[in-house]
Design an enzyme around this catalytic site. Structure first.
Site, PDB file in Angstrom:
ATOM      1  N   SER A 149      18.477  52.999  48.345  1.00  0.00           N
ATOM      2  CA  SER A 149      18.038  53.728  49.525  1.00  0.00           C
ATOM      3  C   SER A 149      16.518  53.825  49.556  1.00  0.00           C
ATOM      4  O   SER A 149      15.893  53.669  50.609  1.00  0.00           O
ATOM      5  CB  SER A 149      18.645  55.136  49.539  1.00  0.00           C
ATOM      6  OG  SER A 149      18.114  55.905  50.598  1.00  0.00           O
ATOM      7  N   TRP A 154      15.163  50.494  50.547  1.00  0.00           N
ATOM      8  CA  TRP A 154      15.393  50.234  51.973  1.00  0.00           C
ATOM      9  C   TRP A 154      14.226  50.734  52.807  1.00  0.00           C
ATOM     10  O   TRP A 154      13.873  50.133  53.831  1.00  0.00           O
ATOM     11  CB  TRP A 154      16.678  50.932  52.430  1.00  0.00           C
ATOM     12  CG  TRP A 154      16.977  50.791  53.896  1.00  0.00           C
ATOM     13  CD1 TRP A 154      17.696  49.808  54.506  1.00  0.00           C
ATOM     14  CD2 TRP A 154      16.542  51.673  54.951  1.00  0.00           C
ATOM     15  NE1 TRP A 154      17.749  50.008  55.863  1.00  0.00           N
ATOM     16  CE2 TRP A 154      17.051  51.151  56.162  1.00  0.00           C
ATOM     17  CE3 TRP A 154      15.786  52.838  54.988  1.00  0.00           C
ATOM     18  CZ2 TRP A 154      16.822  51.764  57.388  1.00  0.00           C
ATOM     19  CZ3 TRP A 154      15.547  53.450  56.210  1.00  0.00           C
ATOM     20  CH2 TRP A 154      16.072  52.912  57.395  1.00  0.00           C
ATOM     21  N   HIS A 155      13.614  51.822  52.375  1.00  0.00           N
ATOM     22  CA  HIS A 155      12.555  52.428  53.169  1.00  0.00           C
ATOM     23  C   HIS A 155      11.259  51.634  53.161  1.00  0.00           C
ATOM     24  O   HIS A 155      10.421  51.817  54.044  1.00  0.00           O
ATOM     25  CB  HIS A 155      12.281  53.857  52.685  1.00  0.00           C
ATOM     26  CG  HIS A 155      13.293  54.842  53.156  1.00  0.00           C
ATOM     27  ND1 HIS A 155      14.502  55.033  52.508  1.00  0.00           N
ATOM     28  CD2 HIS A 155      13.309  55.689  54.221  1.00  0.00           C
ATOM     29  CE1 HIS A 155      15.196  55.955  53.152  1.00  0.00           C
ATOM     30  NE2 HIS A 155      14.501  56.364  54.189  1.00  0.00           N
ATOM     31  N   GLY A 156      11.052  50.782  52.184  1.00  0.00           N
ATOM     32  CA  GLY A 156       9.823  50.018  52.195  1.00  0.00           C
ATOM     33  C   GLY A 156       9.673  49.122  50.987  1.00  0.00           C
ATOM     34  O   GLY A 156      10.244  49.393  49.922  1.00  0.00           O
ATOM     35  N   PHE A 198       9.962  50.727  58.886  1.00  0.00           N
ATOM     36  CA  PHE A 198      11.072  50.467  57.974  1.00  0.00           C
ATOM     37  C   PHE A 198      12.148  49.615  58.632  1.00  0.00           C
ATOM     38  O   PHE A 198      13.080  49.222  57.981  1.00  0.00           O
ATOM     39  CB  PHE A 198      11.680  51.782  57.486  1.00  0.00           C
ATOM     40  CG  PHE A 198      10.652  52.707  56.879  1.00  0.00           C
ATOM     41  CD1 PHE A 198       9.674  52.215  56.041  1.00  0.00           C
ATOM     42  CD2 PHE A 198      10.662  54.050  57.191  1.00  0.00           C
ATOM     43  CE1 PHE A 198       8.729  53.058  55.501  1.00  0.00           C
ATOM     44  CE2 PHE A 198       9.720  54.908  56.640  1.00  0.00           C
ATOM     45  CZ  PHE A 198       8.753  54.397  55.790  1.00  0.00           C
TER      46      PHE A 198
END
Length: 464
Positions: A317, A320-322, A464
């Site tokens: 997770s 996933w954000h960056g 993102f």
């Protein structure tokens, strides 16, 4: 095209007039898809090639599965295609940079060329939404969608295309199949949601960003108190920014007769970390729960495997954000926090004896400190900021620069926090009364009209 700008207002008014006129005809879906592609192509027309290609592959993959035979091959094709697109455009440069750092130890000649590709806006959101359709069909949870225009509109629906919420096919596709019934209540509720979201973005998030950007741009020269203040404001900036986008998206969709899921539920009132993730970015949290955590074993495969599934899900997770180690660290910290506090959260003492306000304070404090890694430009900056803030606890004070303390920002944040506390108390019914809600919206409109906007910068989650 940003929701809080004049180009979008003109675009939506023109679209909405046509939409109301054509919503009962066969032209409704082509209009919706065409408008979504115009909206998405506004940033860069080349983005359209990617989303059309991704949509076509997933549509054909499920059609292939529906014909029987080699169902797993079609599923693998869809998943690999989506993960490759996401990996190449979002993480390609990050991977090459880190490989080059390792190869540099072998000599100056060992250098891989950087992909140097432009990250398409919203690719993480529409890729996950499209993937969920393929996986859910494979699991037998939904029927095949035979209409390509409808499926393409599901993937590219412009209110939630670039920053969610990440909708499931089982919820959104049935709404696109029927003629929308738009009532006066839908329009008024949609407008109210849009105003609330606009207020969160223009009056709160953009204003807080001025202070946050100034302090985080110079962590070395900023004092411990300035960094603590900026971190506190960033926690609310990202909440107002992202939940503001969601509110505007839900409001726009509601005026179109489409219901999008609630994506935030007062996350800073959570009483444990699990509760926080059930309240924050709900569409993403449930996506990872259903397609990562549960397939890894979830809570049914023994304690060790459950803990490993939690840890891996949180780290993924974060990634996933960056494409940066700061996001990996942010996810790893939440994984560690979740694993360490899980036994405590389940204890009878914590549930019954610890005051709710203390639980909320402890959870918010942990989330606040982890936001440092989310916002910092590098791991070195993150550790420096964290070190300076923790020095306050031991009585230290580091740094020299002290930006002007934004009293208005503090009052706005405390006002929003107080409203949320009241909303989850016994007086919630009073806040839900129509006159109270109307008065709140009117006050927001007056504020937006009288107080100059801090800017029209893009939403944080667009990256993102």
């Amino acid at each position: 095209m940003l929701f809080h700008t004049w180009p979008f207002l003109l675009f939506f008014v023109a679209f909405y007039v046509l939409y109301l006129a054509l919503r009962s005809t066969r032209l409704r879906l082509p209009l919706l898809l065409g408008a979504s592609y115009v909206f998405y192509g506004w940033w860069n027309p080349l983005y359209l090639l990617l989303i059309i290609y991704s949509t076509l592959v997933d549509y054909l993959a499920v059609r292939g599965m529906s014909r029987g035979g080699r169902k797993k091959s079609w599923l693998v094709l869809s998943l690999l295609n989506n993960l490759f697109l996401l990996g190449f455009f979002k993480y390609g440069e990050f991977v090459v940079e880190n490989l080059n750092e390792g190869l540099s130890l072998l000599g100056p000649g060992w250098v891989l060329p950087s992909p140097d590709v432009l990250l398409p806006v919203g690719i993480s959101f529409y890729t996950f939404q499209s993937m969920s359709y393929t996986i859910d069909y494979w699991r037998g949870k939904i029927e095949v969608e035979p209409n390509f225009i409808r499926f393409a509109a599901f993937v590219a629906l412009f209110p939630q295309l670039v920053a969610g919420p990440i909708e499931r096919a089982s919820s959104l596709l049935p709404q696109l199949k029927k003629t929308p019934r738009i009532t006066a209540g839908d329009v008024s509720e949609g407008l109210s949601l849009f105003v609330v979201g606009l207020f969160k973005k223009a009056a709160l998030a953009s204003y807080l960003a001025i202070y946050v950007d100034r302090v985080y741009a110079n962590p070395v020269g900023s004092s411990s108190w300035a960094l603590l203040c900026a971190t506190f404001f960033f926690a609310w900036q990202i909440y107002f920014d992202f939940s503001g986008y969601t509110d505007m998206a839900r409001g726009i969709a509601r005026m179109m007769g489409i219901r999008l899921m609630v994506n935030f539920n007062n996350p800073y009132l959570a009483v444990d970390l699990g509760d926080f993730w059930r309240r924050w970015h709900i569409s993403l949290s449930t996506w990872f729960r259903d397609y990562v955590y549960i397939p890894l074993g979830g809570s049914r495969a023994g304690r060790a495997r459950t803990l490993a599934a939690i840890a891996l899900t949180m780290v993924v997770s974060g990634l996933w954000h960056g494409a940066a180690w700061t996001f990996v660290a942010w996810g790893a910290l939440h994984a560690a926090g979740r694993l360490l506090t899980l036994p405590i959260e389940k204890s009878a003492f914590y549930r019954a004896k610890v005051p709710r306000a203390l639980k909320q304070l402890l959870v918010f404090s942990f989330v606040l400190l982890t936001w440092i890694f989310f916002r910092a430009e590098s791991l070195a900056d993150a550790w420096l900021i964290l070190d300076k803030i923790l020095a306050i606890v031991s009585g230290g004070f580091r740094g020299s620069t002290e930006p002007l303390y934004p009293l208005l920002a503090l009052l706005l944040v405390l006002g929003a926090w107080s409203w949320q506390l009241l909303y989850e108390s016994r007086v919630r019914r009073l806040l839900e009364l129509q006159p109270v809600r109307i008065a709140a919206v009117i006050l927001m409109v007056i504020y937006l009209a009288l107080v100059p906007s801090a800017g029209d910068e893009a939403f944080i989650y667009f990256q993102f």
